[in-house]
Design a protein around this motif. Structure first.
Motif, PDB file in Angstrom:
ATOM      1  N   ASN A  16       0.830  -1.216   0.000  1.00 44.81           N
ATOM      2  CA  ASN A  16       0.000   0.000   0.000  1.00 44.81           C
ATOM      3  C   ASN A  16       0.857   1.255   0.000  1.00 44.81           C
ATOM      4  N   LEU A  17       1.915   1.218   0.803  1.00 42.95           N
ATOM      5  CA  LEU A  17       2.798   2.372   0.871  1.00 42.95           C
ATOM      6  C   LEU A  17       3.506   2.579  -0.468  1.00 42.95           C
ATOM      7  N   THR A  18       3.873   1.489  -1.133  1.00 43.50           N
ATOM      8  CA  THR A  18       4.537   1.606  -2.434  1.00 43.50           C
ATOM      9  C   THR A  18       3.600   2.220  -3.463  1.00 43.50           C
ATOM     10  N   ARG A  19       2.349   1.735  -3.495  1.00 40.12           N
ATOM     11  CA  ARG A  19       1.388   2.296  -4.438  1.00 40.12           C
ATOM     12  C   ARG A  19       1.134   3.772  -4.148  1.00 40.12           C
ATOM     13  N   SER A  20       0.971   4.114  -2.872  1.00 45.21           N
ATOM     14  CA  SER A  20       0.743   5.518  -2.505  1.00 45.21           C
ATOM     15  C   SER A  20       1.944   6.372  -2.881  1.00 45.21           C
ATOM     16  N   SER A  21       3.145   5.825  -2.654  1.00 51.74           N
ATOM     17  CA  SER A  21       4.355   6.579  -2.986  1.00 51.74           C
ATOM     18  C   SER A  21       4.449   6.830  -4.482  1.00 51.74           C
ATOM     19  N   GLN A  22       4.120   5.813  -5.265  1.00 56.40           N
ATOM     20  CA  GLN A  22       4.159   5.984  -6.718  1.00 56.40           C
ATOM     21  C   GLN A  22       3.166   7.044  -7.172  1.00 56.40           C
ATOM     22  N   ALA A  23       1.947   6.992  -6.611  1.00 56.42           N
ATOM     23  CA  ALA A  23       0.931   7.977  -6.995  1.00 56.42           C
ATOM     24  C   ALA A  23       1.342   9.387  -6.601  1.00 56.42           C
ATOM     25  N   VAL A  24       1.872   9.526  -5.385  1.00 54.69           N
ATOM     26  CA  VAL A  24       2.263  10.856  -4.907  1.00 54.69           C
ATOM     27  C   VAL A  24       3.420  11.404  -5.734  1.00 54.69           C
ATOM     28  N   VAL A  25       4.404  10.543  -6.005  1.00 51.42           N
ATOM     29  CA  VAL A  25       5.568  10.998  -6.782  1.00 51.42           C
ATOM     30  C   VAL A  25       5.143  11.376  -8.201  1.00 51.42           C
ATOM     31  N   TYR A  26       4.290  10.531  -8.804  1.00 52.03           N
ATOM     32  CA  TYR A  26       3.827  10.843 -10.155  1.00 52.03           C
ATOM     33  C   TYR A  26       3.062  12.158 -10.176  1.00 52.03           C
ATOM     34  N   ARG A  27       2.166  12.352  -9.221  1.00 53.82           N
ATOM     35  CA  ARG A  27       1.376  13.592  -9.169  1.00 53.82           C
ATOM     36  C   ARG A  27       2.276  14.793  -8.913  1.00 53.82           C
ATOM     37  N   ALA A  28       3.261  14.624  -8.040  1.00 50.84           N
ATOM     38  CA  ALA A  28       4.159  15.742  -7.736  1.00 50.84           C
ATOM     39  C   ALA A  28       4.961  16.149  -8.968  1.00 50.84           C
ATOM     40  N   VAL A  29       5.475  15.121  -9.674  1.00 49.57           N
ATOM     41  CA  VAL A  29       6.248  15.432 -10.875  1.00 49.57           C
ATOM     42  C   VAL A  29       5.378  16.090 -11.928  1.00 49.57           C
ATOM     43  N   ARG A  30       4.179  15.544 -12.129  1.00 45.14           N
ATOM     44  CA  ARG A  30       3.292  16.095 -13.137  1.00 45.14           C
ATOM     45  C   ARG A  30       2.860  17.518 -12.801  1.00 45.14           C
ATOM     46  N   MET A  31       2.505  17.742 -11.522  1.00 40.79           N
ATOM     47  CA  MET A  31       2.047  19.080 -11.147  1.00 40.79           C
ATOM     48  C   MET A  31       3.183  20.093 -11.258  1.00 40.79           C
ATOM     49  N   THR A  32       4.359  19.700 -10.801  1.00 41.78           N
ATOM     50  CA  THR A  32       5.499  20.626 -10.873  1.00 41.78           C
ATOM     51  C   THR A  32       5.845  20.939 -12.326  1.00 41.78           C
ATOM     52  N   HIS A  33       5.866  19.882 -13.137  1.00 38.32           N
ATOM     53  CA  HIS A  33       6.204  20.083 -14.553  1.00 38.32           C
ATOM     54  C   HIS A  33       5.138  20.924 -15.258  1.00 38.32           C
ATOM     55  N   SER A  34       3.867  20.601 -15.054  1.00 37.01           N
ATOM     56  CA  SER A  34       2.788  21.312 -15.756  1.00 37.01           C
ATOM     57  C   SER A  34       2.713  22.764 -15.321  1.00 37.01           C
ATOM     58  N   SER A  35       2.833  23.024 -14.000  1.00 40.50           N
ATOM     59  CA  SER A  35       2.755  24.414 -13.535  1.00 40.50           C
ATOM     60  C   SER A  35       3.918  25.242 -14.074  1.00 40.50           C
ATOM     61  N   ARG A  36       5.088  24.613 -14.160  1.00 39.82           N
ATOM     62  CA  ARG A  36       6.229  25.341 -14.723  1.00 39.82           C
ATOM     63  C   ARG A  36       6.037  25.569 -16.221  1.00 39.82           C
ATOM     64  N   MET A  37       5.536  24.547 -16.909  1.00 38.75           N
ATOM     65  CA  MET A  37       5.322  24.685 -18.349  1.00 38.75           C
ATOM     66  C   MET A  37       4.236  25.722 -18.664  1.00 38.75           C
ATOM     67  N   VAL A  38       3.210  25.823 -17.805  1.00 36.84           N
ATOM     68  CA  VAL A  38       2.171  26.843 -18.007  1.00 36.84           C
ATOM     69  C   VAL A  38       2.792  28.236 -17.980  1.00 36.84           C
ATOM     70  N   LEU A  39       3.682  28.437 -17.003  1.00 36.78           N
ATOM     71  CA  LEU A  39       4.345  29.734 -16.899  1.00 36.78           C
ATOM     72  C   LEU A  39       5.240  29.984 -18.106  1.00 36.78           C
ATOM     73  N   GLU A  40       5.983  28.984 -18.539  1.00 31.02           N
ATOM     74  CA  GLU A  40       6.869  29.165 -19.695  1.00 31.02           C
ATOM     75  C   GLU A  40       6.063  29.385 -20.977  1.00 31.02           C
ATOM     76  N   HIS A  41       4.945  28.644 -21.108  1.00 32.37           N
ATOM     77  CA  HIS A  41       4.106  28.854 -22.303  1.00 32.37           C
ATOM     78  C   HIS A  41       3.518  30.265 -22.327  1.00 32.37           C
ATOM     79  N   LEU A  42       3.142  30.803 -21.187  1.00 37.05           N
ATOM     80  CA  LEU A  42       2.602  32.166 -21.129  1.00 37.05           C
ATOM     81  C   LEU A  42       3.643  33.189 -21.580  1.00 37.05           C
ATOM     82  N   ILE A  43       4.880  32.964 -21.139  1.00 34.95           N
ATOM     83  CA  ILE A  43       5.944  33.894 -21.543  1.00 34.95           C
ATOM     84  C   ILE A  43       6.151  33.841 -23.055  1.00 34.95           C
ATOM     85  N   ALA A  44       6.181  32.626 -23.598  1.00 39.49           N
ATOM     86  CA  ALA A  44       6.363  32.476 -25.042  1.00 39.49           C
ATOM     87  C   ALA A  44       5.170  33.038 -25.810  1.00 39.49           C
ATOM     88  N   MET A  45       3.953  32.823 -25.288  1.00 40.56           N
ATOM     89  CA  MET A  45       2.745  33.340 -25.937  1.00 40.56           C
ATOM     90  C   MET A  45       2.764  34.871 -25.950  1.00 40.56           C
TER      91      MET A  45
END
Length: 479
Positions: A38-67
């Protein structure tokens, strides 16, 4: 009447013990693996969500600058190609924003994302409308700064949420660890208790068998042998009980044979003794010197044989003494002095010095048996004590127990023979080497007399470094 509890065989019991002891351990292991999974599954979900959220929020900011850059350049240069770049960049921006909206589980973050999406759409619609003059569009492009601020807030909020998720994951890990420890805290004592239970269940009949064998070795044939435990050990206990009854029958037959043969030997021996005595007194005629010597040899051996028969009769009668006599108070100091007095002549003949350290001591027991005990111990000491040596006799009482000790300066008894010398008809190697005569019954009689008084006789290491050291301990309440 309750039936006795029936146990399976020893092999079945061992298999059951192994299975039942292993079961709690397997449960504990399963619980730990489940928590870890259970801890492994939770860790995978949390890590995946953290990476995705960090990447997407940063990319949103970079896309706005480019736009913003492409929009300004397309307005200034009136280049449709640059505006097309802006539109393509906006598609990427929309995709990342949608991914963030799908992962957003917090109301505040969802609100910021919705606000950013609305403002950006309004700005895009304005830039896309051909009816609006370029000057107005150029002024509205400054709204990108507001969008960047919102994107920055979204990025910061995403980081906070990621930190919150990681903290929650850490807390869940601690809870899983505590849960595993709680399970172990319950299951390990259960496994330990089961292990102790089965160990006791298996060891107890083995100890009963050991005690029964020891009792048989000490001629304890009066009490039946019962072993409770696995079926095969119970069967072994029944075989031992059969052996006990068989040994008891053989012991009884031996005692009866010794009594009968002793009494049967006494009559012809008495006749021989009287005949030899008549010959020695020359009643039937004068004897030559050689004949007189032969008669004396026969006479001495008849007396020796008579003593041996008397010892046999006394030894065979010992098991029945407690049924025919009642214990009486005995002055042990006086009894020992009387026995010592009987040995004065023998002691003087061998120039043996006897020291007695006797304190007043009384005992409730059989006087004749106690006299026989003292007599045999003293006789043994005088027999083996060398010419001109010393014998020490000690008698004292302490804490309800009487102690009687006899020490000599003879050759002593080898440690490996100290238990066997109390067996009937056993003669030690020292006596055989020195050619000292004996029946092998003296110390056996001592052992039986002491046993009838619930006491103990033992051979200790001599404090003087040589000789034999006998100690008798008897409770003063007697037989």
């Amino acid at each position: 009447m309750l039936k006795p509890l029936r146990f399976p065989s020893l092999a079945t019991l061992l298999l059951a013990a192994f299975g039942l002891v292993l079961l709690p351990l397997l449960l504990a292991l399963g619980s730990a693996l489940y928590s870890l999974e259970n801890l492994t599954r939770s860790s995978q979900a949390v890590v995946y969500r953290a990476v995705r959220m960090t990447h997407s929020s940063r990319m949103v900011l970079e896309h706005l600058i480019a736009m913003e850059r492409n929009a300004r350049q397309s307005l200034i240069l009136a280049d449709p190609g640059l505006f097309e770049h802006y539109r393509k960049m906006r598609l990427n921006f929309a995709a990342e924003l949608k991914a963030l909206q799908e992962m957003a589980e917090e109301a505040e973050l969802s609100g910021l994302l919705a606000k950013l999406a609305g403002y950006e759409f309004d700005l895009y619609a304005l830039l896309l409308d051909p009816r609006i003059p370029v000057q107005i569009k150029g002024a509205e492009v400054d709204q990108f700064s507001v969008l960047r601020q919102l994107a920055s807030q979204i990025w910061q909020r995403s980081n906070l949420l990621v930190a919150k998720d990681l903290k929650a994951l850490e807390q869940r890990s601690k809870e899983g660890q505590q849960q595993t420890l709680r399970h172990l805290g319950v299951l390990l004592p259960v496994a330990g208790s089961l292990l102790i239970f089965f160990v006791v269940l298996i060891i107890r009949p083995i100890r009963q068998l050991d005690a029964a064998i020891r009792k048989l070795g000490d001629k304890g044939f009066d009490q039946p042998i019962r072993v409770q435990g696995p079926r095969d050990l119970e069967a072994l206990g029944r075989r031992l009980d059969w052996l006990r009854t068989r040994l008891a029958m053989l012991e009884a037959e031996k005692q009866r044979f010794m009594r009968n043969i002793s009494h049967e030997l006494k009559t012809p021996l008495a006749n021989i003794h009287e005949g030899v005595e008549l010959l020695a007194e020359q009643v039937v005629g004068e004897l030559t010197q050689e004949q007189a010597e032969i008669v004396q040899i026969v006479f001495d051996n008849t007396k020796r044989l008579h003593r041996m028969i008397e010892d046999l009769i006394r030894y065979s009668q010992l098991p029945q003494v407690d049924a025919t006599l009642r214990p009486q108070p005995v002055d042990m100091a006086r009894l020992v002095e009387e026995v010592i007095e009987d040995y004065r002549v023998r002691l003087r003949a061998k120039e043996i010095r006897l020291q007695s350290r006797l304190t007043a001591a009384r005992l409730c027991g059989f006087a004749e048996l106690l006299r026989s005990m003292v007599d045999n111990l003293l006789s043994n000491a005088v027999k083996y004590a060398p010419q001109g040596s010393e014998i020490l006799v000690t008698l004292f009482q302490k804490e309800g127990t009487l102690y009687f000790e006899v020490q000599d300066e003879g050759p002593g008894i080898p440690p490996k023979e100290r238990k066997r010398v109390f067996d009937a008809l056993y003669r030690g190697s020292t006596g055989r080497k020195l050619g000292i005569e004996g029946t092998g019954l003296g110390l056996a009689i001592v052992s039986e007399c002491v046993a009838l008084h619930r006491g103990r006789v033992e051979i200790l290491d001599p404090p003087r470094g040589r000789g034999a050291y006998f100690r008798v301990t008897i409770p003063q309440d007697g037989a």
